[in-house]
Structures are given as structure tokens and as C-alpha cells.
Design an enzyme around this catalytic site. Sequence first.
Site, short mmCIF file in Angstrom:
data_model
loop_
_atom_site.label_atom_id
_atom_site.label_comp_id
_atom_site.label_asym_id
_atom_site.label_seq_id
_atom_site.Cartn_x
_atom_site.Cartn_y
_atom_site.Cartn_z
N GLN A 169 0.99 -1.20 0.08
CA GLN A 169 -0.06 0.14 -0.21
C GLN A 169 0.89 1.12 0.04
OE1 GLN A 169 -2.47 1.00 3.24
NE2 GLN A 169 -0.97 0.29 4.84
N ASP A 189 7.08 10.87 11.37
CA ASP A 189 6.83 11.32 12.63
C ASP A 189 7.21 12.94 13.03
OD1 ASP A 189 6.69 8.50 13.67
OD2 ASP A 189 9.01 8.63 13.21
N ARG A 210 4.06 14.61 11.42
CA ARG A 210 2.93 14.35 12.43
C ARG A 210 3.17 15.57 13.63
NH1 ARG A 210 3.33 7.83 12.64
NH2 ARG A 210 1.57 7.50 10.95
N HIS A 221 12.06 5.00 15.36
CA HIS A 221 10.88 5.19 14.94
C HIS A 221 10.10 4.22 15.33
CE1 HIS A 221 7.47 5.39 12.34
NE2 HIS A 221 7.35 4.13 12.28
P1 NAX Z 1 2.15 -3.77 2.92
O1 NAX Z 1 2.12 -5.06 3.42
O2 NAX Z 1 1.04 -3.54 2.08
O3 NAX Z 1 3.46 -3.94 1.56
C1 NAX Z 1 4.44 -4.55 1.94
C2 NAX Z 1 4.98 -5.35 0.49
O4 NAX Z 1 6.26 -5.64 0.59
C3 NAX Z 1 4.28 -6.24 0.01
O5 NAX Z 1 3.78 -6.23 -1.37
C4 NAX Z 1 5.22 -7.69 0.09
O6 NAX Z 1 4.89 -8.50 -0.96
C5 NAX Z 1 6.55 -6.97 0.00
N1 NAX Z 1 7.83 -7.41 0.50
C6 NAX Z 1 7.77 -8.13 1.43
N2 NAX Z 1 9.14 -8.73 1.71
C7 NAX Z 1 9.75 -8.25 0.53
C8 NAX Z 1 11.04 -8.60 0.18
N3 NAX Z 1 11.83 -9.25 0.75
N4 NAX Z 1 11.31 -7.93 -1.14
C9 NAX Z 1 10.66 -6.95 -1.92
N5 NAX Z 1 9.21 -7.04 -1.38
C10 NAX Z 1 8.86 -7.26 -0.19
O7 NAX Z 1 2.76 -2.74 3.78
P2 NAX Z 1 2.80 -1.16 3.74
O8 NAX Z 1 1.66 -0.72 4.37
O9 NAX Z 1 3.46 -0.77 2.17
O10 NAX Z 1 4.31 -0.87 4.70
C11 NAX Z 1 5.33 -1.36 4.35
C12 NAX Z 1 6.32 -1.15 5.62
O11 NAX Z 1 6.29 0.12 5.90
C13 NAX Z 1 5.79 -1.84 6.75
O12 NAX Z 1 7.18 -2.51 7.50
C14 NAX Z 1 5.47 -0.93 7.84
O13 NAX Z 1 5.66 -1.14 8.98
C15 NAX Z 1 6.43 0.24 7.42
N6 NAX Z 1 5.88 1.69 7.87
C16 NAX Z 1 6.87 2.46 8.19
C17 NAX Z 1 6.70 3.84 8.72
C18 NAX Z 1 7.71 4.96 8.89
O14 NAX Z 1 7.39 5.94 9.43
N7 NAX Z 1 9.16 4.38 9.05
C19 NAX Z 1 5.25 4.37 8.53
C20 NAX Z 1 4.32 3.50 7.77
C21 NAX Z 1 4.57 2.00 7.88
O15 NAX Z 1 3.65 1.63 8.96
#
Ligand code: NAX
Length: 328
Positions: free
Chosen positions: A15, A159, A162, A187
Amino acid sequence: TRTPVNVTVTGAAGQIGYALLFRIASGQLLGADVPVRLRLLEIPQGLKAAEGTAMELDDCAFPLLQGIDITDDPNVAFDGANVALLVGARPRTKGMERGDLLEANGGIFKPQGKAINDRAADDIKVLVVGNPANTNALIAQAAAPDVPAERFTAMTRLDHNRALSQLAAKTGAPVSEIKRLTIWGNHSATQYPDVFHAEIAGKNAAEVIDDQAWLADTFIPTVAKRGAAIIEARGASSAASAANAAIDHIHTWVNGTAEGDWTSMGIPSDGSYGVPEGLISSFPVTCKGGTYEIVQGLDVNEFSRSRIDASVKELEEEREAVRGLGLI
Ligand code: NAX
């Protein structure tokens, strides 16, 4: 015409990826005059959805977009990469201990770090978004000994944004009038949004607010727990705002901070402000000419000190845990 910049995005079918790719392709990451080539990395199950997103990118006919490659091979995805946005990560699922989470992410970020080491362009800049972002960045960096350590960064800009928005709502000042805010540490829920050096319309933010109880009991927890509040309200985690922050982070790193202002980035510590060297922790930084520097010489009061120390302690524990797992 300019040579296109290669931008690699992992987790491209997720997403955040969906909210991010169109903005990169439209020129918002690097500038309206910079052509880009996208490299999308997904796991095999994500490839088909990534292809669908690529079809939509094609259908936007973005003048700056010079091509899209989709792969499940990190060596292909990072080949010649100038900017890498590491978004894909293994989320914490029910019953998962912290050690399991770190180990699962080590299995992702270690090989990606190695591929960056072996394949990326000399000017590679890496932003880790996937959680636990700071420690995932540390794992990738440790696997890339030939890349300067400071090229590995973790995202705390969401952050930071926000916190800006909360201060604007509290004081009625527009966000454009709020400067020199800092996110310190990890974070995570221990992060510390610091207003003591911030300015609102040129005045010290802590004095303008003049309400330590609001800072301690409302502002800090609201910023730190905003991710959970979004999940509660939206039924899904922050996506467009996270993508926006990733764009901001790289844009600022490449194009610089405004005179008199700074931003927050998770970066390898050089020991400044008592943060142990090598930990990837958030600091106040200025950016210029594609490099960043920690803002030096800020007074850290007792209120701030205890909160920075608590977040840094958590980062040290995470570092110990990934050391114990042989990931760094
Ligand atoms: P989603 O689960 O929608 O998408 C993650 C995608 O990564 C999936 O399509 C999956 O197939 C793919 N993926 C998994 N392992 C992989 C690999 N080895 N190589 C390539 N692709 C791979 O998650 P989404 O909402 O997009 O969030 C992604 C990450 O951002 C999560 O870890 C989330 O916790 C983190 N976030 C970090 C934030 C920050 O401020 N640093 C805030 C937003 C978010 O929570």
C-alpha cells in the site's frame, strides 16, 4: 537531456508502494526536470500486482518516466541504483516475539544490503521505511561494507510531519511557520518529538505553548502513537502519509534544507548527543549538496535527556539482539 536517475522501490506492490510510485514518476521525488527509471522489487507472490501498478504508471504517460523494471531478484533491482527506498518488510504477526521479527527482517535486509553493496551506483542513497526501520537500516548497512555508512538512513520524517501538524493545530500557526522541530531516537513508541529548540513564527515553541503537561501527556504520546490511531480509524496502516514522508526525506536529502531550518532523519550516529556511535538514530540534520550534517551545540534539558536516553536504550537493545542473531 539528463541521464535518468535509477530509483529502486522494494515492496512495490504494497500500500505504501502504491501511494509512492506515482509521485516518484511525476517528478516529486527529485524534481520536475529529473527523468527517472523505476526498479520494482517484490517477492514472487507480489510480482503480478506490481505489474498491474506498472500498467497504471504507463497509463499516466508521465513525461519523466523512462522505464520500469520489475523483479524478485535484489541483484537486478539494485543494479545501478542511485536511490533505494526499502519499503517491503515483514510485519509483526500475532504471537511473534521481537527476536522472531528481527530475524525475519534480517532475512530481507541482509541480502538487500549485500546487493546494494555489489550492484548500486557509487552515489547510492538508501532510505529504509520498512519496520523496525532503524534496525533494518543497520542490518542492510552492515551487509554493505563498501558503501559509506552514512548513505543508509531510516525514516522518521513521518513522525516529524505528524509533530508539525499537531503543533500547528495546537497553536493555530500554519505549518510553514514552524521550524527546527526534532524527532530523536527510534521510529517506535519511544521516539521523542522535541519542541524545545523549535520556533513558531520566530518565537520559541516551548514558550509559545507554555504547557509542559500538554507536551508530556498529549503532544508526545499523540505523535508517538499516531500510527496506531490511523490503523484504528482507517482499518489499515498509514500509507499515503508514509509515502509522502519518504518523498520528503529523499527530496530534502538531495535538494537541501531551507536556510535556518532543519529536518529529522534516522542516520548512523557519530557519537553526538551521547548517542553511541553506529546506532541508526534520529537526529536534527541540515542537508546541502546531497549530504547531511547533525545540528551541533543544542542544549539538551533534563526533560529531553531522559526521553532521548530511553529511545536510544531501545535501539541499543535491538542492536544487541541482531548481533546475537548474527545479522550484523
Ligand atoms: P504492505 O504489506 O501493504 O506491503 C509490503 C509489500 O512488501 C508487500 O507487497 C510484500 O509482498 C512486499 N515484500 C515483503 N518482503 C519483501 C522482500 N523481501 N522484497 C521485496 N518486497 C517484499 O505494507 P505497507 O503498508 O506498504 O508498509 C510497508 C512497511 O512500512 C511496513 O514494514 C510498515 O511497518 C512500514 N511503515 C513505516 C513507517 C515509518 O514511518 N518508518 C510508517 C508507515 C509504515 O507503517
